[in-house]
Design a protein around this motif. Structure first.
Motif: not given
Length: 105
Positions: A35-42
């Motif tokens: 994500f642009p917020t540097a979060d990651l979703a698996i």
């Protein structure tokens, strides 16, 4: 992916060459979305029930996996619907619903 076995593999998300989160076992197609917020979703998709196929092994179909770099994702609840173009003119789209395994930030 850190340890592939016959029907499953150990998976860990990697961001800037650093493992984030915990290692876990998955089956099927698995993606990590940044994500642009540097979060990651698996997200993961094991397979879908397909009633039109016959026999015990034939009642499942493989998940559709995008072969392109540009993928749209619609996150809703614990699902992520991945949408991508499958035509040269970009008008024909294909999609598959994946289950969200975790979000790391």
């Amino acid at each position: 992916m850190i340890d592939r076995q016959r029907d499953s593999y150990d998976y860990v998300a990697v961001y800037n060459n650093t493992a984030v989160g915990k290692s876990f076992k998955v089956h099927g197609a698995t993606f990590t979305h940044n994500f642009p917020t540097a979060d990651l979703a698996i997200v993961n998709c094991e397979g879908k029930f397909a009633e039109h196929m016959t026999g015990p092994a034939g009642n499942r179909r493989s998940c559709r996996v995008p072969l392109v770099e540009s993928i749209e994702a619609d996150f809703h609840g614990d699902n992520a619907k991945l949408i991508w173009s499958v035509s040269l003119d970009g008008k024909k789209m294909q999609s598959e619903t994946y289950k969200i395994l975790g979000v790391f930030g």
